[in-house]
Write a protein that holds these residues in place. Sequence first.
Motif, short mmCIF file in Angstrom:
data_model
loop_
_atom_site.label_atom_id
_atom_site.label_comp_id
_atom_site.label_asym_id
_atom_site.label_seq_id
_atom_site.Cartn_x
_atom_site.Cartn_y
_atom_site.Cartn_z
N ILE A 53 0.84 -1.21 0.00
CA ILE A 53 0.00 0.00 0.00
C ILE A 53 0.87 1.25 0.00
CG2 ILE A 53 -1.63 1.37 1.38
CD1 ILE A 53 -2.95 -1.27 2.21
N ASP A 54 1.97 1.21 0.76
CA ASP A 54 2.90 2.35 0.79
C ASP A 54 3.53 2.61 -0.58
OD1 ASP A 54 2.46 2.95 3.42
OD2 ASP A 54 4.19 1.85 4.17
N LYS A 55 3.66 1.56 -1.38
CA LYS A 55 4.30 1.68 -2.69
C LYS A 55 3.32 2.04 -3.80
CE LYS A 55 8.01 -1.59 -1.59
NZ LYS A 55 8.60 -2.93 -1.88
N LEU A 56 2.04 2.06 -3.49
CA LEU A 56 1.05 2.42 -4.51
C LEU A 56 1.25 3.86 -4.95
CD1 LEU A 56 -2.26 0.92 -3.02
CD2 LEU A 56 -1.02 0.08 -5.03
N GLU A 78 0.32 7.66 -5.54
CA GLU A 78 -0.34 8.48 -4.52
C GLU A 78 -1.87 8.43 -4.61
OE1 GLU A 78 -0.35 13.07 -2.79
OE2 GLU A 78 0.66 12.59 -4.68
N GLU A 95 -3.88 6.21 -5.96
CA GLU A 95 -4.40 4.89 -5.62
C GLU A 95 -4.33 4.67 -4.11
OE1 GLU A 95 -2.71 1.72 -7.98
OE2 GLU A 95 -2.58 3.05 -9.72
N ARG A 96 -3.24 5.12 -3.51
CA ARG A 96 -3.07 4.96 -2.06
C ARG A 96 -4.14 5.75 -1.30
NH1 ARG A 96 1.74 6.45 -1.97
NH2 ARG A 96 1.55 8.54 -1.07
N VAL A 133 -7.53 3.85 -1.66
CA VAL A 133 -7.56 2.66 -0.79
C VAL A 133 -7.75 3.08 0.67
CG1 VAL A 133 -6.16 0.77 0.15
CG2 VAL A 133 -6.24 1.16 -2.31
N SER A 134 -7.01 4.09 1.09
CA SER A 134 -7.10 4.55 2.47
C SER A 134 -8.50 5.06 2.81
CB SER A 134 -6.06 5.65 2.71
OG SER A 134 -6.17 6.17 4.02
N HIS A 156 -9.32 2.54 -7.97
CA HIS A 156 -9.59 1.47 -7.00
C HIS A 156 -9.27 0.12 -7.61
CE1 HIS A 156 -12.53 -1.37 -5.04
NE2 HIS A 156 -11.84 -0.93 -4.00
N ALA A 203 -5.50 -0.45 -7.95
CA ALA A 203 -4.91 -0.77 -6.65
C ALA A 203 -5.17 -2.22 -6.27
CB ALA A 203 -5.46 0.17 -5.57
N LEU A 230 -2.48 -5.16 -5.53
CA LEU A 230 -2.49 -5.86 -4.25
C LEU A 230 -2.62 -7.37 -4.46
CD1 LEU A 230 -4.81 -3.47 -2.22
CD2 LEU A 230 -2.39 -3.87 -1.80
#
Length: 262
Positions: free
Chosen positions: A204-207, A209, A211-212, A215-216, A243, A246, A250
């Motif tokens: 998730i940290d590497k997604l 920005e 997309e992150r 997801v968040s 979405h 991402a 994942l």
Amino acid sequence: MARPISQAKTKEFDKWVMWKQEGSREAEVDLITQFLPLVDKVASRLAINLPANVDKDDLISYGRFGLLDALSKFDHTRGLQFETYAMWRIRGAMIDGLRENDWIPRTVRDKAKKMEEAYTYLEQQLLRMPTDQEVSSYLGINEKELQQLFFETSLATMVSIDEAVGDEEEQKTARHSYIVDEATPQPEHVAEAAGLKDVLVSVIDKLPEKERIVVSLFYFEEMTLSEIAEIMSLSPSRISQLHSKALFRLRSTLSRWKSQLM
């Protein structure tokens, strides 16, 4: 110091006791009425990703069966949060209902499978997350066609809470079996869960920005895609694409992580 139990929670627990242990029909109806809004909440979140031909009322109908199932199977003596458990069961019932009515054409499922394979293969070859240009090149399409694929296949990335997980020999184990912790978890399960959490946090940290953020907001803040679209000043369809991207990233990472455990 233990946190004090609210009066509302005490009253709710009393209803569970009256129904489950004393057979009170009135308490059962009260609990159904209390948690019925969860069905509409889940339906609203799920409907964002569905085509116009899927009626929200159908989702609500499927979800009510999921709520009743959750109520009947919930163990009130374990001190767990019913809402979290119920929302998974409701969502699973909605997806199962849609699947039974063949809501996703085989062609879309095939496209989703090819997309997932593309992400998995490219990430293994590049040792990083592939760009849209790299994925579209691999699939032999242009980037505009790739964006359309994300929109079409976003529906096929959903999973049912009752869908079996694990190897073929373990197909009797449903996804919801992993949601509620056992009183005494086995060490290997604890280790696997910790490893999975670390992998998820890392990926998730590497997604990218955007997309992150999606997801968040969607999974941690429990916003709908339309609410996220308003915050990010993007269209709901664009948020749906982000979405979907991402999720593909994942899933490919988790597939590779799982294969390394075997």
